[in-house]
Design a protein around this motif. Structure first.
Motif, PDB file in Angstrom:
ATOM      1  N   ILE A   1      -4.368   0.970   0.028  1.00  0.00           N
ATOM      2  CA  ILE A   1      -4.245   2.193   0.900  1.00  0.00           C
ATOM      3  C   ILE A   1      -3.019   2.040   1.445  1.00  0.00           C
ATOM      4  N   GLY A   2      -1.583   1.249   1.137  1.00  0.00           N
ATOM      5  CA  GLY A   2      -0.263   1.629   1.032  1.00  0.00           C
ATOM      6  C   GLY A   2       0.313   1.363   2.673  1.00  0.00           C
ATOM      7  N   VAL A   3      -0.438   0.743   3.033  1.00  0.00           N
ATOM      8  CA  VAL A   3       0.126   1.126   4.436  1.00  0.00           C
ATOM      9  C   VAL A   3       0.361  -0.941   4.780  1.00  0.00           C
ATOM     10  N   GLU A   4       1.420  -0.537   5.747  1.00  0.00           N
ATOM     11  CA  GLU A   4       1.973  -2.468   6.118  1.00  0.00           C
ATOM     12  C   GLU A   4       1.407  -2.896   7.174  1.00  0.00           C
ATOM     13  N   VAL A   5       1.503  -4.243   7.214  1.00  0.00           N
ATOM     14  CA  VAL A   5      -0.138  -5.082   7.699  1.00  0.00           C
ATOM     15  C   VAL A   5       0.770  -5.796   8.850  1.00  0.00           C
ATOM     16  N   TYR A   6       0.556  -5.637  10.769  1.00  0.00           N
ATOM     17  CA  TYR A   6       1.452  -6.598  10.793  1.00  0.00           C
ATOM     18  C   TYR A   6       1.126  -7.784  11.357  1.00  0.00           C
TER      19      TYR A   6
END
Length: 448
Positions: free
Chosen positions: A154-159
């Protein structure tokens, strides 16, 4: 969705058909079957009993005693009470705070990690937010990798901090990272267990206390029925969460969780998961769900989904093509792609009043359009833009290339031609011409 419950409620409410008015006797028979339908759907006995008592109190009133259509009136009363039982009005999500922090809780296997991604995608695409996903499940093998895969889709950064085994520290560090890098929503995915236990509750309670989230959501598998409600109560007693997420509503759902959970924990269902795709997430509207349970469809949601896919510029271009008789198979394929983006086909059909009941024994697959797509994709670019080029020889080649029968190619060509004529008639605004065109479509829409 809720097919079994819908069928049984339909049969129960049919008992009043033909009666001139609602009486103590006929309403008792009807509500006995309604209660049985709710119990079969795994609704708590007390909730089912209280529900039918309220329906009876409303039905046996002076203002409805002489109604000529008691069956219809009873459907309305049951629908209104079902909607109220499931929460009444839709509940929004709290996005105050900078960043807004959302804590996800629930048992292992409830779909918590996947739904964290769906929620991030929803907030990104529908609410214009910049979300950050946080991997705080430090126990389940590959949990961190799973969230990274979801984030990548989904093009979302994961920390994540793979070496850190302290979920409180990870969550706090993630919020600092979000503030420093312009993220305005933080979604914290926590560890689940196979059952409720003290260690799990203490851990998530510590995370909750440390990060003070604006929203704490409990994710539950809708297919677990009454067990889901009991688990929700255990979590709520410790976390006092803000809302419920029901996942896997596209499966063989009995309905007990959706109907009972609000009464037991007094917290609203905020979202539902309706499929495997990242877009398969809906805001939960109790009234619309009551309509669907009673086989009345959900036209509002269907229109909303269509509007989400509507592109004004593309619509103008398409209008010009239709006016010039230039509507081709590429355009038709583009329309199919837009329909597919609206959700899985079974869910969409269930939103059309009466269609769910009429097609209850028909298996509607997500890839319902695959045969049509295969035929179109076996055409050359020239054939797709100018269908009149396709002669017998070309049809044989297209059939062979798509692995379909020549009859199916002929059928698609015929129905495409009929549909093109109908679209042309619609542009002209002539009611008589439109009716004439529709009457000419004897074969209906392309077979799927």
């Amino acid at each position: 969705m809720f097919d079994n419950l819908s069928d049984k409620l339909d049969k129960a409410l049919h008992l009043l058909k033909g009666h001139g008015k609602i009486t103590d006797v006929n309403v008792a028979d009807t509500l006995k079957e309604v209660r049985r339908a709710l119990l079969d759907a795994d609704v708590n006995f007390k909730i089912a009993k209280d529900f039918t008592t309220r329906v009876k109190d409303k039905a046996i009133g002076e203002n409805v005693l002489t109604t000529l259509q008691p069956g219809q009136l009873m459907v309305k009363i049951v629908k209104d009470e079902l909607a109220e039982l499931m929460g009444g009005d839709a509940a929004g999500i709290n996005l105050s705070g900078n960043p807004s922090v959302i804590l996800m809780s629930g048992l292992q296997g409830s779909g918590k990690t996947t739904f964290s991604g769906k929620l991030a995608n929803f907030l990104k695409t529908k609410k214009n937010k910049k979300p950050l996903l946080v991997a705080c499940d430090i126990y389940r093998p590959a949990a961190i990798n799973q969230l990274h895969v979801v984030g990548g889709q989904i093009g979302v950064e994961v920390y994540s901090e793979p070496e850190n085994k302290n979920p409180v520290e990870i969550a706090q560090n993630a919020i600092k990272h979000a503030k420093a890098n312009g993220f305005n929503v933080v979604i914290v995915d926590t560890a689940g267990r196979l059952a409720v236990d003290e260690e799990m509750m203490n851990e998530i309670a510590n995370v909750h206390k440390a990060i003070q989230p604006q929203e704490t959501l409990f994710v539950v598998d809708a297919m677990t029925g009454q067990d889901a409600v009991n688990t929700a109560k255990a979590f709520n007693d410790r976390l006092n969460f803000d809302g419920v997420i029901l996942t896997k509503l596209d499966g063989d759902t009995r309905g007990g969780a959706a109907i009972s959970i609000k009464s037991v924990v007094n917290k609203p269902i905020k979202f539902i998961g309706t499929g495997e795709k990242m877009e398969a997430i809906d805001v939960f509207y109790p009234s619309r769900m009551a309509d669907r349970i009673l086989g009345m469809g959900d036209v509002v949601s269907l229109v909303e989904r269509a509007q989400e896919q509507y592109d004004e510029e593309e619509a103008r271009k398409l209008q010009k093509k239709i006016a010039k008789n230039e509507f081709g198979f590429d355009d038709f394929l583009a329309q199919i792609q837009q329909i597919k983006k609206m959700g899985n086909m079974k869910d969409l059909v269930g939103m059309i009043p009466g269609a769910g009941k009429a097609l209850k024994d028909v298996e509607i697959e997500d890839d319902a359009f695959k045969h049509i797509e295969a035929i179109i994709q076996s055409m050359t670019p020239a054939e797709r833009s100018k269908p009149s080029l396709i002669d017998v020889k070309r049809k044989n080649r297209i059939a062979k290339g798509s692995g379909r029968k020549i009859e199916e190619v002929n059928q698609l060509m015929k129905q495409f031609d009929q549909m093109s004529k109908m679209m042309k008639m619609m542009q002209g605004g002539g009611g008589k011409n439109l009716m004439k065109a529709m009457a000419g479509m004897k074969g209906g829409m392309p077979r799927m």
